[in-house]
Design a protein around this motif. Structure first.
Motif, PDB file in Angstrom:
ATOM      1  N   PHE B 219       0.841  -1.210   0.000  1.00 34.48           N
ATOM      2  CA  PHE B 219       0.000   0.000   0.000  1.00 34.48           C
ATOM      3  C   PHE B 219       0.871   1.253   0.000  1.00 34.48           C
ATOM      4  O   PHE B 219       0.585   2.228  -0.694  1.00 34.48           O
ATOM      5  N   ALA B 220       1.937   1.208   0.795  1.00 35.27           N
ATOM      6  CA  ALA B 220       2.786   2.393   0.937  1.00 35.27           C
ATOM      7  C   ALA B 220       3.490   2.756  -0.375  1.00 35.27           C
ATOM      8  O   ALA B 220       3.471   3.912  -0.793  1.00 35.27           O
ATOM      9  N   VAL B 221       4.091   1.758  -1.045  1.00 36.51           N
ATOM     10  CA  VAL B 221       4.823   2.093  -2.280  1.00 36.51           C
ATOM     11  C   VAL B 221       3.860   2.531  -3.375  1.00 36.51           C
ATOM     12  O   VAL B 221       4.221   3.326  -4.246  1.00 36.51           O
ATOM     13  N   GLY B 222       2.625   2.021  -3.332  1.00 33.93           N
ATOM     14  CA  GLY B 222       1.644   2.423  -4.339  1.00 33.93           C
ATOM     15  C   GLY B 222       1.095   3.807  -4.048  1.00 33.93           C
ATOM     16  O   GLY B 222       0.786   4.575  -4.956  1.00 33.93           O
ATOM     17  N   GLY B 223       0.978   4.139  -2.770  1.00 29.31           N
ATOM     18  CA  GLY B 223       0.418   5.438  -2.398  1.00 29.31           C
ATOM     19  C   GLY B 223       1.413   6.562  -2.663  1.00 29.31           C
ATOM     20  O   GLY B 223       1.102   7.548  -3.319  1.00 29.31           O
ATOM     21  N   ASP B 224       2.630   6.413  -2.153  1.00 23.37           N
ATOM     22  CA  ASP B 224       3.647   7.439  -2.368  1.00 23.37           C
ATOM     23  C   ASP B 224       5.018   6.815  -2.147  1.00 23.37           C
ATOM     24  O   ASP B 224       5.465   6.639  -1.020  1.00 23.37           O
ATOM     25  N   ALA B 225       5.659   6.454  -3.270  1.00 23.92           N
ATOM     26  CA  ALA B 225       6.911   5.701  -3.188  1.00 23.92           C
ATOM     27  C   ALA B 225       7.990   6.485  -2.447  1.00 23.92           C
ATOM     28  O   ALA B 225       8.738   5.922  -1.642  1.00 23.92           O
ATOM     29  N   ALA B 226       8.063   7.808  -2.675  1.00 24.25           N
ATOM     30  CA  ALA B 226       9.113   8.611  -2.051  1.00 24.25           C
ATOM     31  C   ALA B 226       8.945   8.632  -0.534  1.00 24.25           C
ATOM     32  O   ALA B 226       9.901   8.455   0.221  1.00 24.25           O
ATOM     33  N   ALA B 227       7.707   8.829  -0.097  1.00 22.83           N
ATOM     34  CA  ALA B 227       7.433   8.850   1.336  1.00 22.83           C
ATOM     35  C   ALA B 227       7.707   7.485   1.953  1.00 22.83           C
ATOM     36  O   ALA B 227       8.251   7.391   3.053  1.00 22.83           O
ATOM     37  N   ALA B 228       7.352   6.445   1.217  1.00 20.49           N
ATOM     38  CA  ALA B 228       7.579   5.094   1.729  1.00 20.49           C
ATOM     39  C   ALA B 228       9.064   4.846   1.913  1.00 20.49           C
ATOM     40  O   ALA B 228       9.499   4.280   2.919  1.00 20.49           O
ATOM     41  N   ARG B 229       9.861   5.290   0.934  1.00 18.67           N
ATOM     42  CA  ARG B 229      11.317   5.110   1.027  1.00 18.67           C
ATOM     43  C   ARG B 229      11.853   5.869   2.251  1.00 18.67           C
ATOM     44  O   ARG B 229      12.709   5.381   2.967  1.00 18.67           O
ATOM     45  N   ALA B 230      11.291   7.055   2.481  1.00 16.14           N
ATOM     46  CA  ALA B 230      11.764   7.897   3.580  1.00 16.14           C
ATOM     47  C   ALA B 230      11.539   7.250   4.941  1.00 16.14           C
ATOM     48  O   ALA B 230      12.314   7.452   5.860  1.00 16.14           O
ATOM     49  N   VAL B 231      10.457   6.440   5.037  1.00 14.87           N
ATOM     50  CA  VAL B 231      10.213   5.795   6.340  1.00 14.87           C
ATOM     51  C   VAL B 231      10.782   4.380   6.370  1.00 14.87           C
ATOM     52  O   VAL B 231      10.463   3.597   7.252  1.00 14.87           O
ATOM     53  N   GLY B 232      11.603   4.046   5.394  1.00 18.47           N
ATOM     54  CA  GLY B 232      12.348   2.799   5.485  1.00 18.47           C
ATOM     55  C   GLY B 232      11.712   1.587   4.818  1.00 18.47           C
ATOM     56  O   GLY B 232      12.110   0.463   5.083  1.00 18.47           O
ATOM     57  N   VAL B 233      10.747   1.817   3.940  1.00 19.92           N
ATOM     58  CA  VAL B 233      10.174   0.676   3.202  1.00 19.92           C
ATOM     59  C   VAL B 233      11.112   0.328   2.040  1.00 19.92           C
ATOM     60  O   VAL B 233      11.531   1.218   1.305  1.00 19.92           O
ATOM     61  N   PRO B 234      11.456  -0.947   1.881  1.00 24.47           N
ATOM     62  CA  PRO B 234      12.342  -1.322   0.764  1.00 24.47           C
ATOM     63  C   PRO B 234      11.585  -1.283  -0.573  1.00 24.47           C
ATOM     64  O   PRO B 234      11.152  -2.317  -1.083  1.00 24.47           O
ATOM     65  N   VAL B 235      11.468  -0.084  -1.117  1.00 19.86           N
ATOM     66  CA  VAL B 235      10.614   0.129  -2.292  1.00 19.86           C
ATOM     67  C   VAL B 235      11.015  -0.773  -3.457  1.00 19.86           C
ATOM     68  O   VAL B 235      10.189  -1.433  -4.077  1.00 19.86           O
ATOM     69  N   LYS B 236      12.319  -0.809  -3.745  1.00 17.77           N
ATOM     70  CA  LYS B 236      12.797  -1.553  -4.898  1.00 17.77           C
ATOM     71  C   LYS B 236      12.438  -3.037  -4.770  1.00 17.77           C
ATOM     72  O   LYS B 236      11.888  -3.645  -5.698  1.00 17.77           O
ATOM     73  N   ALA B 237      12.714  -3.590  -3.602  1.00 18.11           N
ATOM     74  CA  ALA B 237      12.454  -5.018  -3.399  1.00 18.11           C
ATOM     75  C   ALA B 237      10.965  -5.325  -3.516  1.00 18.11           C
ATOM     76  O   ALA B 237      10.563  -6.336  -4.097  1.00 18.11           O
ATOM     77  N   VAL B 238      10.137  -4.435  -2.959  1.00 18.91           N
ATOM     78  CA  VAL B 238       8.692  -4.668  -2.993  1.00 18.91           C
ATOM     79  C   VAL B 238       8.192  -4.680  -4.439  1.00 18.91           C
ATOM     80  O   VAL B 238       7.463  -5.577  -4.849  1.00 18.91           O
TER      81      VAL B 238
END
Lengths: 322, 345
Positions: B219-238
């Protein structure tokens, strides 16, 4: 060959009289002809599912369907026509016909691998099944009782022989549907009797793609003397391609429609190999009616051949006559 | 939806909503009601639709779309598209058939090769997307064309014709058929393997999306990838993982098709990618990402399957097939939107 041709012309001309709208030069919609007060069969109404692999908008299938409808009207049959070019989907249509518990199924077997299971299941469910147009090699193994069509290999060989007689150079064999066994057989048959032929694939549901692909090929290779299309609409497109490419290649074709017949008359298309699609549709429905009402089957375990027959300038008039 | 953060003080953003409202705010509810409406309509007009024995046929039609729609809906929640899904399933089946046939190996070797191939195609899509920053629409459009051409070219190169050579007489075929293409009768209903695998995939996908940390990441990477990355979500892997999962779904469908029909037609599957996307969108996935559900996509597939089969069962003139289909889809999505409005109101 000549006997074939004569038989075909007689049959096709009566067929033309039944199906073709008037071809006068006034254009526009022609008033529908009154049928000769056809006294239909007085048997109980039965349902036939007619399931083909037709791509939407192919004129060939209009003729098959017209033949089927003519027989359905005569025999008091409720004809349910459905079609899907994808093998899996067409197989599902057969399954649905079984679900609906129809009295008979007429089916084309262009993709036998996909159709095998559901067609056999229909036979097991005691529904009489006949095949038409495609599946010459496989229909018997599925328990289908009759087959109406032409042997595509033989038809291809006949076309190849004719090319040989005409002293053709390099010939392009244009396939409009990838994965259709019958079309592949035609081109293979041509190659057997006329080795100088080359296959090319076009997307049959996309006219501009067909035209530009053939144009490009003609531009690329000016040794091509003949373009052999496997359906009438594609022959008309190939004529345009030859124009565009400034090539003198002669267009010849399998299967006919009104436009292509006119083009043969005008000398634009050399000749056509006809398999009498109207007859295939008619016989398929009629034979199911006979099976249900009289317990008779056609063909005696052999295919009932409706072609090949050649149509060229010498006999096209007979077909076009009203 | 993540639970509202517990905060102190009266803040209208965290006002209590009625439980009915909460229920109706779920993305899949609209699709559920749409599906019920479509079912009622066909039950009313098509006698064969009423017969219980035909449920198997309808579910099978839905499963043929639904299996891919599971992966596609998760991917769309993660904010990406995949246009190569239709031909990817065909490519997977072709890979299995040709590998086994050409090298004379046990069919299971082909099955494993196809799995590796499908996962790699997914990984390639994801990697290229993250590497280039191009829109996924473009990256996967390229993959779509590459696969469409390779399906035909490789099939002809290896087998000499446009469909793969039959492999039903090879070692391992019978056992693979038992795994991927079995059929079982439950009373009058015949249930096919694909239907069960579809439901399993839906269950797994829904649990991951709703109940796990990975689901929150999606949900986070789909909602806002930049914000997700900022809070430590591994965007690339997801994102790469989502594409790989789509590849897995393509493999499941491809194997089923291969072992049901014993051959693969090289030109098939083209155009289906949009049907999978439609199923996901009808099921409440947003085209912009960040919102949607796996259950909804399954209902979308069911609506599509019911409509496809229902039109035939009703015996309507097939010339109008796509027109009917379009009208039914509009109807289903309008119901969907109406329900959402009611929920938000």
């Amino acid at each position: 060959m000549s006997r074939f041709t004569r038989v075909s012309v007689v049959a096709t001309s009566s067929l033309a009289a039944l199906t073709l709208a008037a071809c006068s030069s006034s254009g526009g919609k022609q008033p529908a002809e009154e049928g000769g007060g056809g006294g239909g069969a007085d048997t109980e109404q039965m349902t036939v599912a007619f399931i083909t692999h037709a791509a939407p908008g192919d004129t060939f299938w209009d003729q098959v369907r017209a033949g089927a409808e003519a027989a359905a009207e005569k025999d008091n049959v409720d004809l349910q026509y459905t079609a899907d070019p994808e093998g899996g989907n067409q197989a599902r249509l057969v399954q649905q016909a079984v679900d609906k518990d129809v009295d008979g199924i007429a089916v084309t077997l262009a993709k036998p691998g996909a159709m095998q299971g559901n067609v056999s299941r229909a036979v097991e469910a005691d529904i009489p099944v006949v095949a038409l147009n495609a599946g010459l090699e496989e229909w018997k193994d599925m328990g289908v009782q009759s087959y109406f069509g032409q042997d595509e290999k033989i038809a291809g060989q006949a076309a190849g022989e004719r090319l040989q007689e005409e002293g053709a150079g390099k010939t392009l064999c244009v396939i409009q549907e990838q994965g259709h066994v019958g079309l592949e057989d035609r081109c293979a048959g041509v190659k057997e009797t006329f080795p100088q032929s080359e296959k090319i694939y076009v997307k049959g549901t996309d006219s501009s793609n067909v035209q530009s692909t053939i144009t490009a090929k003609l531009q690329q290779d000016d040794s091509i003397t003949h373009v052999l299309t496997l359906g009438a609409p594609f022959a008309m497109l190939a004529l345009q391609s030859a124009d565009q490419a400034g090539s003198d290649a002669q267009v010849v074709t399998f299967d006919l429609n009104d436009e292509a017949m006119q083009a043969i008359k005008d000398g634009d298309i050399g000749w056509a190999v006809d398999q009498q699609p109207w007859l295939q549709g008619y016989l398929a429905v009629d034979s199911l009616w006979m099976d249900v009402n009289q317990g008779m089957t056609m063909g005696g375990g052999e295919p009932v051949l409706t072609g090949p027959a050649f149509v060229d300038e010498s006999n096209v008039d007979v077909l076009m006559e009203k | 939806m993540t639970a509202a953060q517990a905060t102190t003080g009266a803040d209208d953003r965290v006002a209590k909503r009625s439980s009915l409202n909460l229920l109706f705010a779920r993305p899949e509810v609209g699709a559920l009601i749409g599906a019920i409406v479509v079912a009622i309509l066909f039950i009313a007009v098509a006698p064969s639709f009423r017969s219980v024995g035909n449920i198997g046929t309808i579910l099978y039609a839905a499963a043929a779309i639904g299996v891919m729609a599971v992966g596609v809906s998760l991917l769309m929640v993660g904010g990406e598209f995949d246009l190569s899904t239709g031909v990817a399933a065909t490519a997977s089946g072709i890979t299995a058939a040709l590998t086994a046939w050409n090298f004379g190996l046990n069919v299971w070797v082909g099955v494993v090769a196809a799995l590796v191939f499908s996962l790699l195609v997914g990984a390639f899509n994801g990697w290229l997307l993250m590497r280039t920053g191009l829109p996924s629409f473009l990256v996967t459009l390229g993959t779509f064309f590459i696969l469409q051409g390779a399906n035909l070219a490789v099939t002809r190169l290896v087998g000499g014709t446009v469909s793969t050579p039959p492999i039903s007489d090879m070692a391992g075929f019978a056992s693979a058929e038992k795994v991927f293409a079995w059929q079982v009768s439950v009373g009058p209903v015949s249930i096919r393997a694909l239907v069960v695998y579809w439901l399993l995939l839906v269950l797994a996908g829904a649990l991951v999306l709703q109940k796990t940390r990975i689901g929150n990441w999606i949900f986070a990477v789909g909602g806002d990838a930049a914000a997700a990355r900022a809070v430590g979500v591994p965007v690339k892997a997801v994102k790469i993982g989502l594409f790989v999962f789509v590849g897995f779904c393509a493999w499941v469908l491809g194997m089923h098709l291969l072992f049901s029909f014993n051959v693969m037609q090289s030109a098939e599957g083209v155009g289906n990618e949009f049907i999978y996307i439609i199923a996901a969108v009808v099921g409440g996935c947003l085209l912009t990402g960040g919102f949607g559900s796996v259950i909804g996509a399954a209902l979308g597939a069911l609506i599509f399957g019911m409509t496809q089969m229902g039109i035939n069962y009703a015996g309507w003139n097939v010339d109008w097939f796509y027109t009917f289909l379009g009208v039914m889809l509009l109807l289903a999505t309008l119901v969907n939107m109406y329900v959402k409005k009611k929920a938000d109101g």
